[in-house]
Design an enzyme around this catalytic site. Structure first.
Site, PDB file in Angstrom:
ATOM      1  N   CYS A 262      -4.388  10.882   1.433  1.00 25.64           N
ATOM      2  CA  CYS A 262      -3.501   9.715   1.332  1.00 25.64           C
ATOM      3  C   CYS A 262      -2.090  10.042   0.857  1.00 25.64           C
ATOM      4  O   CYS A 262      -1.126   9.834   1.595  1.00 25.64           O
ATOM      5  CB  CYS A 262      -4.117   8.675   0.404  1.00 25.64           C
ATOM      6  SG  CYS A 262      -5.592   7.944   1.114  1.00 25.64           S
TER       7      CYS A 262
ATOM      8  N   LYS B 154       0.830  -1.210   0.000  1.00 23.27           N
ATOM      9  CA  LYS B 154       0.000   0.000   0.000  1.00 23.27           C
ATOM     10  C   LYS B 154       0.869   1.267   0.000  1.00 23.27           C
ATOM     11  O   LYS B 154       0.683   2.167  -0.821  1.00 23.27           O
ATOM     12  CB  LYS B 154      -0.934  -0.032   1.217  1.00 23.27           C
ATOM     13  CG  LYS B 154      -1.779   1.198   1.381  1.00 23.27           C
ATOM     14  CD  LYS B 154      -2.740   1.407   0.231  1.00 23.27           C
ATOM     15  CE  LYS B 154      -3.400   2.769   0.329  1.00 23.27           C
ATOM     16  NZ  LYS B 154      -4.262   3.085  -0.779  1.00 23.27           N
TER      17      LYS B 154
ATOM     18  N   ARG C  90      -9.315  17.412   2.503  1.00 21.35           N
ATOM     19  CA  ARG C  90      -8.087  17.183   3.277  1.00 21.35           C
ATOM     20  C   ARG C  90      -6.862  17.364   2.367  1.00 21.35           C
ATOM     21  O   ARG C  90      -6.798  16.775   1.290  1.00 21.35           O
ATOM     22  CB  ARG C  90      -8.108  15.772   3.886  1.00 21.35           C
ATOM     23  CG  ARG C  90      -9.145  15.660   5.000  1.00 21.35           C
ATOM     24  CD  ARG C  90      -9.228  14.263   5.552  1.00 21.35           C
ATOM     25  NE  ARG C  90      -9.857  13.331   4.646  1.00 21.35           N
ATOM     26  CZ  ARG C  90     -10.053  12.041   4.921  1.00 21.35           C
ATOM     27  NH1 ARG C  90      -9.661  11.551   6.080  1.00 21.35           N
ATOM     28  NH2 ARG C  90     -10.643  11.253   4.045  1.00 21.35           N
TER      29      ARG C  90
HETATM   30  P1  NAD Z   1     -11.766   9.140   7.780  1.00 20.58           P
HETATM   31  O1  NAD Z   1     -11.188  10.117   8.736  1.00 20.58           O
HETATM   32  O2  NAD Z   1     -12.764   9.590   6.779  1.00 20.58           O
HETATM   33  O3  NAD Z   1     -12.432   7.922   8.584  1.00 20.58           O
HETATM   34  C1  NAD Z   1     -11.936   7.381   9.756  1.00 20.58           C
HETATM   35  C2  NAD Z   1     -13.103   7.158  10.686  1.00 20.58           C
HETATM   36  O4  NAD Z   1     -12.669   6.459  11.844  1.00 20.58           O
HETATM   37  C3  NAD Z   1     -13.742   8.467  11.186  1.00 20.58           C
HETATM   38  O5  NAD Z   1     -15.116   8.450  10.855  1.00 20.58           O
HETATM   39  C4  NAD Z   1     -13.501   8.440  12.681  1.00 20.58           C
HETATM   40  O6  NAD Z   1     -14.552   9.048  13.404  1.00 20.58           O
HETATM   41  C5  NAD Z   1     -13.434   6.935  12.936  1.00 20.58           C
HETATM   42  N1  NAD Z   1     -12.777   6.538  14.171  1.00 20.58           N
HETATM   43  C6  NAD Z   1     -11.645   7.012  14.737  1.00 20.58           C
HETATM   44  N2  NAD Z   1     -11.376   6.346  15.886  1.00 20.58           N
HETATM   45  C7  NAD Z   1     -12.363   5.422  16.045  1.00 20.58           C
HETATM   46  C8  NAD Z   1     -12.654   4.451  17.029  1.00 20.58           C
HETATM   47  N3  NAD Z   1     -11.869   4.276  18.090  1.00 20.58           N
HETATM   48  N4  NAD Z   1     -13.739   3.693  16.880  1.00 20.58           N
HETATM   49  C9  NAD Z   1     -14.555   3.848  15.819  1.00 20.58           C
HETATM   50  N5  NAD Z   1     -14.339   4.781  14.857  1.00 20.58           N
HETATM   51  C10 NAD Z   1     -13.248   5.544  14.962  1.00 20.58           C
HETATM   52  O7  NAD Z   1     -10.514   8.471   7.056  1.00 20.58           O
HETATM   53  P2  NAD Z   1     -10.539   7.638   5.688  1.00 20.58           P
HETATM   54  O8  NAD Z   1     -10.277   8.540   4.552  1.00 20.58           O
HETATM   55  O9  NAD Z   1     -11.724   6.753   5.657  1.00 20.58           O
HETATM   56  O10 NAD Z   1      -9.229   6.774   5.880  1.00 20.58           O
HETATM   57  C11 NAD Z   1      -9.168   5.697   6.789  1.00 20.58           C
HETATM   58  C12 NAD Z   1      -7.906   4.923   6.536  1.00 20.58           C
HETATM   59  O11 NAD Z   1      -7.919   4.373   5.218  1.00 20.58           O
HETATM   60  C13 NAD Z   1      -6.620   5.738   6.625  1.00 20.58           C
HETATM   61  O12 NAD Z   1      -5.595   4.939   7.125  1.00 20.58           O
HETATM   62  C14 NAD Z   1      -6.348   6.082   5.180  1.00 20.58           C
HETATM   63  O13 NAD Z   1      -4.981   6.328   4.945  1.00 20.58           O
HETATM   64  C15 NAD Z   1      -6.786   4.815   4.480  1.00 20.58           C
HETATM   65  N6  NAD Z   1      -7.204   4.984   3.095  1.00 20.58           N
HETATM   66  C16 NAD Z   1      -7.926   6.068   2.714  1.00 20.58           C
HETATM   67  C17 NAD Z   1      -8.344   6.182   1.395  1.00 20.58           C
HETATM   68  C18 NAD Z   1      -9.122   7.375   0.934  1.00 20.58           C
HETATM   69  O14 NAD Z   1      -9.214   7.586  -0.275  1.00 20.58           O
HETATM   70  N7  NAD Z   1      -9.718   8.148   1.813  1.00 20.58           N
HETATM   71  C19 NAD Z   1      -8.011   5.196   0.460  1.00 20.58           C
HETATM   72  C20 NAD Z   1      -7.287   4.092   0.882  1.00 20.58           C
HETATM   73  C21 NAD Z   1      -6.891   3.991   2.204  1.00 20.58           C
END
Ligand code: NAD
Length: 451
Positions: free
Chosen positions: A277, A221, A344
């Site tokens: 990301c 990744k 973001r």
């Molecule tokens: P995001 O901030 O939109 O979502 C994360 C969620 O986790 C939030 O809604 C937050 O409230 C929740 N959260 C935090 N602590 C928690 C807990 N203890 N219990 C339950 N919920 C909790 O972030 P995202 O964009 O969805 O990214 C999440 C992960 O995926 C990151 O590691 C990111 O790097 C990875 N990722 C993101 C993308 C993208 O395009 N956004 C693509 C691939 C991978």
């Protein structure tokens, strides 16, 4: 004589319908929960933010993502999907837990793993049966070893569990499509049991599976995102050279992309990469390298080139207007890319900051991202105003900036635009217009890496 039915044999998750818990229903988690339900699994989503769960239960995603609302409603109705406010209950009821919490960047560039650690502790405390814990968040290589250690430290019993890595590759703006039509699904496992469960979850995509060990999956990744970021910075560097010569970066990119070893994707010169990301994943990999004694100077340069894009763009605005103070400037596009409301690390944030320093009057428009941007830059007349259409933003403007390549901007009626602007000056950070055509309409036109 009454026949007694044999008592049902307690089956393991790999034999019966798997119940999946998705922890964190942000951009990745909500799409994951909805799409896993769409694949026919029984899914519970949970998040610490109550409002996100309330909205999801009402069939309304808290994010804009094409196709998501329809599938959310459909699977809630079918009973495949549910959302709990209660993390502990989700953990106890699910056989497989997809961890989708954020792993944001710390000030020194490392990934902040505190949310992953916090969730791991809660899993430990609620380990009531075998669980497969799947890292879907983007995490540094070796994270699974930490998760196992945390669970072993905090659990109250000797229930069996496995950790696996299944990094997410979806792209915001086409996330639902990407999830349901994957190029590849990476599964990092260290037990046959974990592999069998994940193969069952992704049974529809068997031919897309690549099964590796966990370190490899975690690294795939970060390596993928950093490589894509490198491609973008590479073409942006070439674009800097194009601006000093008569070369046209769009044609350079086309010529390069025709080579199948290079390929045409991610060779668009512009304002650089943003989003939640690429910037953080590049920096996280630099940091992981440093911790392990591997010099990622290559990626430091990728980051530097990317940061330079904003200065180059702002210099073009100054080249066009000289003094920005009291100038009315329309900013078209605020999200970090089209078809999302995600701001973001969007280039627009840095550009707004620079223009505010110069005391320009800003007129902002985006089809989806204005509500998010208002939280960062509240409306303040007359300095910063959110508009209802690109035309409203451009009305009376001294210059119009293209910051995100939304299709709506590609289709602008440029004759109308010219008639409503004070000065017909367009500064196109995404090269969406043909320079010759725009100039033929009477615009002064600046773009990236082209004359
Ligand atoms: P995001 O901030 O939109 O979502 C994360 C969620 O986790 C939030 O809604 C937050 O409230 C929740 N959260 C935090 N602590 C928690 C807990 N203890 N219990 C339950 N919920 C909790 O972030 P995202 O964009 O969805 O990214 C999440 C992960 O995926 C990151 O590691 C990111 O790097 C990875 N990722 C993101 C993308 C993208 O395009 N956004 C693509 C691939 C991978």
């Amino acid at each position: 004589m009454r026949q007694t039915k044999p008592s049902p044999k307690k089956s393991s998750p790999e034999e019966e319908k798997i119940k999946i818990g998705v922890i964190g229903t942000g951009y990745v988690g909500l799409v994951t929960a909805v799409c896993l339900a769409e694949l026919g699994h029984q899914v519970i989503g949970t998040d610490v933010v109550r409002e996100k769960i309330d909205l999801a239960l009402a069939g309304k995603p808290h994010i804009y993502e094409p196709g998501l609302e329809e599938l959310l409603k459909k699977n809630l109705k079918k009973g495949h999907l549910n959302f709990y406010h209660d993390l502990d209950k989700t953990i106890r009821e699910a056989d497989v837990l997809f961890v989708c919490v954020s792993t944001p960047q710390l000030p020194d560039g490392r990934a902040d793993m505190s949310y992953v650690e916090g969730v791991s502790r809660r899993i430990a405390e609620n380990l009531n049966a075998y669980k497969l814990i799947v890292e879907k968040s983007t995490v540094p290589v070796r994270t699974s070893a930490w998760i196992k250690r945390v669970i072993n430290l905090y659990r109250h019993n000797d229930q069996d569990f496995d950790v696996a890595s299944n990094p997410e590759f979806l792209r915001e703006g086409s996330a639902v499509h990407d999830f349901l039509h994957p190029d590849r699904i990476i599964i990092g496992v260290e037990s046959k049991r974990a592999e069998k469960i994940l193969r069952k979850i992704y049974a529809r995509f068997t031919e897309k599976l690549l099964v590796t060990n966990i370190d490899t999956a975690e690294l795939i990744k970060h390596a993928s995102n950093s490589f894509l970021a490198m491609k973008i910075s590479f073409i942006n560097l070439i674009s800097e050279l194009c601006e000093k010569t008569e070369a046209d970066v769009e044609l350079v990119a086309r010529g390069m992309g025709l080579d199948p070893r290079i390929g045409p994707q991610f060779l668009r010169a512009g304002l650089g990469y943003g989003g939640s990301c690429f910037p953080k994943d590049v920096r996280a990999l630099i940091h992981i390298g440093e911790e392990m004694g591997v010099d990622f100077g290559l990626l430091k340069e990728v980051d530097r080139i990317n940061l330079r894009r904003i200065r180059i763009f702002v210099d073009k605005i100054k080249q066009a207007l000289w003094i920005l103070r009291d100038k009315k400037i329309a900013l078209l596009g605020l999200s970090f890319k089209p078809e999302t409301d995600d701001i973001r690390n969007a280039p627009s944030i840095a550009i707004i900051g620079e223009l505010q320093k110069e005391r320009a009057y800003l007129r902002l428009y985006d089809p989806q991202a204005m509500e998010n941007m208002k939280k960062l830059f509240p409306e303040k007349e007359p300095e910063l105003v959110y508009c209802q259409s690109p035309y409203q933003a451009l009305e009376g403007a001294n210059a119009g900036l293209i910051i995100t390549e939304w299709p709506e901007f590609v289709d602008l009626d440029l004759n109308r635009v010219k008639s409503i602007m004070s000065n017909p000056i367009l500064i196109d950070g995404r090269n969406i217009f043909d320079p010759a055509k725009v100039r033929a309409l009477g615009f002064e036109y600046y773009s990236m890496g082209r004359k």
